[in-house]
Design a protein around this motif. Structure first.
Motif, short mmCIF file in Angstrom:
data_model
loop_
_atom_site.label_atom_id
_atom_site.label_comp_id
_atom_site.label_asym_id
_atom_site.label_seq_id
_atom_site.Cartn_x
_atom_site.Cartn_y
_atom_site.Cartn_z
N VAL A 277 0.81 -1.21 0.00
CA VAL A 277 0.00 0.00 0.00
C VAL A 277 0.85 1.26 0.00
O VAL A 277 0.37 2.34 -0.36
N SER A 278 2.12 1.14 0.35
CA SER A 278 2.98 2.32 0.46
C SER A 278 3.28 2.93 -0.92
O SER A 278 3.55 2.21 -1.89
N LEU A 279 3.24 4.26 -0.97
CA LEU A 279 3.62 5.00 -2.17
C LEU A 279 4.87 5.84 -1.92
O LEU A 279 5.13 6.80 -2.66
N ARG A 280 5.63 5.50 -0.90
CA ARG A 280 6.83 6.26 -0.59
C ARG A 280 7.79 6.22 -1.77
O ARG A 280 7.94 5.20 -2.44
N ASP A 281 8.41 7.37 -2.03
CA ASP A 281 9.34 7.55 -3.16
C ASP A 281 8.64 7.54 -4.51
O ASP A 281 9.29 7.40 -5.55
N ARG A 282 7.33 7.72 -4.51
CA ARG A 282 6.59 7.88 -5.77
C ARG A 282 6.01 9.29 -5.83
O ARG A 282 5.74 9.92 -4.81
#
Length: 273
Positions: free
Chosen positions: A15-20
């Protein structure tokens, strides 16, 4: 380029969108702002595009402060190719990449077929269909150049599956077009690792559609003022709220939906059953 198998990722990683980095059109308020909030909560840096630059900037400031991500508000006219390209370039230049693009901006005037002018018809299609194409094209160009794939999410409507209500011929036609564009682009872009998905909400009260309803009434238009009985009919027993749609958009943008492309997900409380 194939979409990677993400079976080894944890639920938190999926679910993570980190670094996007994401762009949300029509993101100054309503569904667009709710979507931007959820993407940011999942860790994405977000560009808010809106025809009203002040709304875009205010939303960007609020989202950045709330979730601690980088945000940018930009003026964007989704019917203008140069404006859309400029926003895409800002995302890459200021944030570093473009991984997610949400085509949310839309219009929905209610005008009888007998009173519908060609200008109104063309404007609805310019925003709701041409705008989806332009956004997807500019996003795909930059995603392809980067070679890392990406996700394009088109906010469509249950009107992309059926007739909706009297006075909405242009809206219904444009949303059927947007759903078709979603399917076709998913075929063309899959070899580049770019997924294309649609989200089809039923009627959700927002600032934008309330203003549109009021304008239709005061202008003497064929005011099928939302909500109509058809819009209110849903087995779950309530109207949707913006976050109901935002959570589905987050699912589409995240790796939770990594094996999906070309689909349009109904977020309608069961109203089209």
């Amino acid at each position: 380029m194939s979409i990677p198998d993400v079976s080894n990722k944890s639920l938190a990683e999926l679910v993570s969108l980190r670094d996007r980095r994401a762009v949300v059109t029509g993101g100054g308020r309503g569904l667009g702002k709710a979507i931007a909030l959820r993407l940011a909560e999942a860790g994405a840096d977000v560009v808010i595009g809106d025809i009203d630059e002040n709304l875009a900037s205010a939303a960007a400031d609020e989202i950045g402060e709330r979730h601690g991500v980088r945000t940018l508000g930009v003026a964007m006219d989704v019917t203008d190719a140069g404006s859309v390209a400029s926003a895409a370039d800002r995302a890459v230049a200021d944030l570093g990449s473009l991984d997610i693009w949400v085509n949310n901006a839309g219009v929905f005037p209610s005008v009888s077929v007998f009173e519908m002018s060609e200008q109104t018809w063309d404007q609805v299609f310019a925003v709701n269909a041409r705008g989806v194409f332009l956004g997807a094209r500019e996003a795909a160009r930059r995603m392809a150049d980067a070679g890392a794939g990406g996700v394009i999410v088109n906010i469509i409507s249950t009107a992309g599956f059926r007739g909706s209500a009297p006075g909405l011929a242009a809206y219904v036609g444009s949303k059927h077009a947007a759903r078709g564009i979603t399917r076709e682009l998913s075929l063309e872009l899959a070899p580049l690792g770019i997924r294309v998905l649609g989200v089809a909400p039923s009627y959700v009260p927002t600032e934008g559609n309330m203003i549109a309803a009021a304008a239709a009434t005061t202008s003497g238009g064929d005011a099928d003022t939302p909500p109509t009985p058809l819009m209110l009919t849903a087995p779950i027993g309530r109207l949707g709220v913006p976050d109901d749609i935002a959570r589905v958009a987050l699912f589409c943008a995240s790796d939770l939906s990594a094996f999906m492309t070309g689909s349009t997900l109904l977020a309608d409380g069961g109203s089209t059953v």
